[in-house]
Write a protein that holds these residues in place. Structure first.
Motif, mmCIF file in Angstrom:
data_model
loop_
_atom_site.group_PDB
_atom_site.id
_atom_site.type_symbol
_atom_site.label_atom_id
_atom_site.label_comp_id
_atom_site.label_asym_id
_atom_site.label_seq_id
_atom_site.Cartn_x
_atom_site.Cartn_y
_atom_site.Cartn_z
ATOM 1 N N GLU A 140 0.830 -1.207 0.000
ATOM 2 C CA GLU A 140 0.000 0.000 0.000
ATOM 3 C C GLU A 140 0.868 1.261 0.000
ATOM 4 O O GLU A 140 0.628 2.188 -0.786
ATOM 5 C CB GLU A 140 -0.938 0.000 1.206
ATOM 6 N N ALA A 141 1.884 1.282 0.862
ATOM 7 C CA ALA A 141 2.738 2.475 0.938
ATOM 8 C C ALA A 141 3.491 2.702 -0.372
ATOM 9 O O ALA A 141 3.643 3.839 -0.826
ATOM 10 C CB ALA A 141 3.728 2.330 2.093
ATOM 11 N N TYR A 142 3.925 1.609 -0.998
ATOM 12 C CA TYR A 142 4.694 1.747 -2.248
ATOM 13 C C TYR A 142 3.808 2.260 -3.371
ATOM 14 O O TYR A 142 4.181 3.189 -4.107
ATOM 15 C CB TYR A 142 5.311 0.401 -2.625
ATOM 16 N N MET A 143 2.611 1.679 -3.501
ATOM 17 C CA MET A 143 1.702 2.127 -4.552
ATOM 18 C C MET A 143 1.284 3.581 -4.315
ATOM 19 O O MET A 143 1.193 4.378 -5.263
ATOM 20 C CB MET A 143 0.457 1.231 -4.608
ATOM 21 N N THR A 144 1.047 3.907 -3.050
ATOM 22 C CA THR A 144 0.655 5.286 -2.728
ATOM 23 C C THR A 144 1.780 6.247 -3.100
ATOM 24 O O THR A 144 1.533 7.342 -3.616
ATOM 25 C CB THR A 144 0.319 5.392 -1.224
ATOM 26 N N LYS A 145 3.007 5.808 -2.855
ATOM 27 C CA LYS A 145 4.154 6.664 -3.209
ATOM 28 C C LYS A 145 4.243 6.844 -4.724
ATOM 29 O O LYS A 145 4.449 7.956 -5.217
ATOM 30 C CB LYS A 145 5.446 6.050 -2.672
ATOM 31 N N LEU A 146 4.055 5.757 -5.471
ATOM 32 C CA LEU A 146 4.110 5.864 -6.936
ATOM 33 C C LEU A 146 3.059 6.854 -7.441
ATOM 34 O O LEU A 146 3.329 7.682 -8.316
ATOM 35 C CB LEU A 146 3.879 4.497 -7.597
ATOM 36 N N VAL A 147 1.864 6.763 -6.860
ATOM 37 C CA VAL A 147 0.770 7.641 -7.308
ATOM 38 C C VAL A 147 1.055 9.084 -6.889
ATOM 39 O O VAL A 147 0.881 10.024 -7.687
ATOM 40 C CB VAL A 147 -0.579 7.155 -6.732
ATOM 41 N N SER A 148 1.534 9.261 -5.653
ATOM 42 C CA SER A 148 1.756 10.631 -5.174
ATOM 43 C C SER A 148 2.902 11.305 -5.932
ATOM 44 O O SER A 148 2.960 12.519 -6.017
ATOM 45 C CB SER A 148 2.042 10.637 -3.665
ATOM 46 N N GLN A 149 3.799 10.499 -6.484
ATOM 47 C CA GLN A 149 4.928 11.082 -7.215
ATOM 48 C C GLN A 149 4.707 11.054 -8.732
ATOM 49 O O GLN A 149 5.673 11.148 -9.496
ATOM 50 C CB GLN A 149 6.210 10.348 -6.841
ATOM 51 N N PHE A 150 3.465 10.907 -9.136
ATOM 52 C CA PHE A 150 3.153 10.933 -10.575
ATOM 53 C C PHE A 150 3.709 12.210 -11.196
ATOM 54 O O PHE A 150 3.467 13.311 -10.698
ATOM 55 C CB PHE A 150 1.634 10.877 -10.786
ATOM 56 N N GLY A 163 8.177 10.122 -10.068
ATOM 57 C CA GLY A 163 9.442 10.836 -9.851
ATOM 58 C C GLY A 163 10.094 11.220 -11.164
ATOM 59 O O GLY A 163 9.491 11.890 -12.009
ATOM 60 N N ALA A 164 11.335 10.776 -11.341
ATOM 61 C CA ALA A 164 12.055 11.085 -12.581
ATOM 62 C C ALA A 164 11.653 10.155 -13.709
ATOM 63 O O ALA A 164 12.188 10.245 -14.810
ATOM 64 C CB ALA A 164 13.558 10.987 -12.339
ATOM 65 N N GLY A 165 10.699 9.238 -13.440
ATOM 66 C CA GLY A 165 10.270 8.301 -14.455
ATOM 67 C C GLY A 165 11.244 7.154 -14.604
ATOM 68 O O GLY A 165 12.357 7.198 -14.084
ATOM 69 N N SER A 166 10.805 6.115 -15.320
ATOM 70 C CA SER A 166 11.645 4.925 -15.454
ATOM 71 C C SER A 166 11.361 4.242 -16.767
ATOM 72 O O SER A 166 10.224 4.163 -17.208
ATOM 73 C CB SER A 166 11.367 3.971 -14.291
ATOM 74 N N SER A 167 12.432 3.757 -17.390
ATOM 75 C CA SER A 167 12.304 3.008 -18.629
ATOM 76 C C SER A 167 13.457 2.016 -18.680
ATOM 77 O O SER A 167 14.327 2.035 -17.805
ATOM 78 C CB SER A 167 12.395 3.950 -19.834
ATOM 79 N N CYS A 168 13.482 1.175 -19.705
ATOM 80 C CA CYS A 168 14.609 0.249 -19.841
ATOM 81 C C CYS A 168 15.906 1.009 -20.092
ATOM 82 O O CYS A 168 16.985 0.445 -20.008
ATOM 83 C CB CYS A 168 14.355 -0.766 -20.940
ATOM 84 N N GLY A 169 15.801 2.292 -20.436
ATOM 85 C CA GLY A 169 16.971 3.142 -20.614
ATOM 86 C C GLY A 169 17.113 4.123 -19.460
ATOM 87 O O GLY A 169 17.736 5.186 -19.616
ATOM 88 N N GLY A 170 16.535 3.801 -18.326
ATOM 89 C CA GLY A 170 16.712 4.614 -17.118
ATOM 90 C C GLY A 170 15.691 5.716 -16.951
ATOM 91 O O GLY A 170 14.549 5.608 -17.432
ATOM 92 N N ALA A 171 16.117 6.809 -16.278
ATOM 93 C CA ALA A 171 15.208 7.913 -15.950
ATOM 94 C C ALA A 171 14.715 8.597 -17.228
ATOM 95 O O ALA A 171 15.394 8.578 -18.270
ATOM 96 C CB ALA A 171 15.906 8.917 -15.058
#
Lengths: 110, 348
Positions: B260-270, B338-346
């Motif tokens: 829950e905390a991790y998903m909430t963090k992902l959403v809050s840092q959209f 946050g800074a986003g994420s991809s197979c090529g990083g941020a």
């Protein structure tokens, strides 16, 4: 209320501003500027905050700045050293007041 | 040496079923659907912008079983791409101008047709990237892979979650760090990771736990300084990648009480900037059995490309896939936080 401290309350921090939004906005504006990358890196600031959080023994701050330190790439070793710095200053601050004890002792003793 | 632990499949864990993972992502928490949140970017829906990366997952077989693996790869997995499906990939690729082919797994090198496939892709004049776990380069029968990579100018991308041995071993298995360093030294000896050699060697950082990765460029400086000082090894770029709540990382989040905390963090840092730049927009992901997905995470959740786009490599239609609407679920927040994420990083 089972306890004064509840982890889910941390997310309600902003609600403290309901009584005075202007002051809270000023606080957060200043707060965010403080933690921005500057002469110190964001990671160094997170570690300082973690150390201070332990010195003031704020559970909210310890939770938040453990997470923040990890998110800034700090290791457990660095975080542990940071709280030792806090502990050393707290312990040292007690001990250095021994000079006052010594002053009183010397005044009263023959 | 015991590198591997257990896959969800071997444990007969309920989450080895992809639909069980999707069910948790969609219904366990009441979060705004990613597709709705995406509108904050100013765009109505997430649509591909043209395929630049042809990412082929050649199988789930791996000599490791890392704790965070979204593929649930491991030594017991038997799903690997056949040469026939590889031929279909090559046929599809030949009809396009897609410049980059990204070969992943599992340990892609363990597919018996891996080298043949690399040579065929190079013969089509495309740039080849491969995701190597490094320890495979020391295994019997694979020791000459660094020379093979160099000969065919293959870009090598490898996970090293931290320059601290204990953190890397925690995530990837006992002795993985020391063996990874040995493999990197072999790559470096051939010129990989050295400026001017033309042989690209990039590292990947994943957080060892339920938190987001740090600033990529700051961490890259730390990695370069520490790996050079401690082990005299070099690399080109560091990619800081967020762990998505898929596969064994999802299981870890649930079992450790962090979901829950991790998903909430992902959403809050959209981050709308990161959301606009997500890699599914310029990638097509091909599964071991030839089915098509918007990304490797969707592949592991068995969410095929949708909205009328062809779903199998035998029906590959570049034009349709270039402008397809992307299939999203709540795990997509991971690429946009946050800074986003991809197979090529941020991203941002």
């Amino acid at each position: 209320m089972d306890t004064y401290y509840n982890p889910s309350d941390l997310a309600k921090f902003a609600e403290v501003g309901e009584g005075n939004k202007e002051l809270m906005n000023k606080f957060f504006s200043w707060y965010n500027a403080v933690f921005a990358e500057g002469a110190l890196s964001e990671r160094e600031k997170a570690l300082i905050a973690l150390a201070v959080a332990h010195a003031v023994q704020c559970p909210y701050c310890i939770d938040a700045y453990t997470q923040e330190s990890l998110s800034k790439g700090a290791t457990l070793e660095q975080m542990t050293e940071a709280i030792h710095v806090a502990a050393a200053i707290r312990g040292g601050a007690s001990l250095v007041h021994g000079v006052q004890m010594k002053n009183v002792y010397q005044k009263l003793s023959m | 040496m015991a590198l591997a632990s257990k896959t969800l499949l071997s444990l007969r864990h309920p989450l080895s079923d992809a639909s069980a993972q999707v069910e948790i992502l969609e219904n366990k928490l009441n979060l705004m659907p990613f597709a709705e949140r995406f509108k904050e970017t100013g765009e109505e829906e997430l649509v591909a912008t043209g395929i630049e990366i042809f990412q082929v997952n050649v199988g789930k077989l791996c000599n490791q079983a890392c704790k965070h693996c979204h593929v649930d790869a491991g030594p017991d997995r038997r799903e690997i791409m056949s040469q026939e499906t590889m031929r279909l990939c090559l046929d599809a690729l030949a009809k396009t101008a897609i410049p980059k082919v990204d070969i992943t797994g599992g340990a892609p090198e363990m597919n018996p047709n891996f080298r043949w496939f690399v040579k065929e892709v190079k013969a089509l004049g495309r740039h080849v990237m491969t995701r190597s776990n490094l320890t495979i380069l020391l295994a019997n029968g694979f020791e000459d892979l660094p020379e093979f990579f160099a000969e065919h100018q293959v870009e090598v991308i490898s996970s090293l979650p931290h320059y601290s041995p204990s953190l890397t071993d925690k995530q990837r298995g006992e002795d993985v760090f020391s063996r990874s360093i040995e493999a990197i030294k072999r790559l470096n000896a051939l010129g990989y990771g050295k400026e001017g050699s033309g042989l690209i060697f990039n590292l990947v950082h994943n957080p060892v736990g339920a938190f987001l990765p740090p600033n990529q460029s700051a961490l890259e400086k730390d990695y370069k300084r520490e790996l050079s000082k401690r082990y005299e090894i070099a690399f080109n770029r560091l990619y800081a990648i967020t762990n998505l709540p898929v596969g064994r990382f999802l299981e870890y989040l649930l079992a450790s009480g962090n979901y829950e905390a991790y998903m909430t963090k992902l959403v809050s840092q959209f981050n709308p900037v990161a959301a606009k730049g997500v890699m599914c927009r310029n990638t097509i992901s091909i599964g071991w059995d030839g089915y098509l997905y918007d990304c490797d995470f969707n592949q592991m959740l068995e969410l095929k490309v949708g909205y009328g786009a062809p779903t199998h490599i035998k029906d590959f239609d570049w034009e349709k896939l270039n402008r397809r609407k992307i299939v999203t679920r709540q795990h997509c927040y991971g690429c946009a936080a946050g800074a986003g994420s991809s197979c090529g990083g941020a991203i941002a």
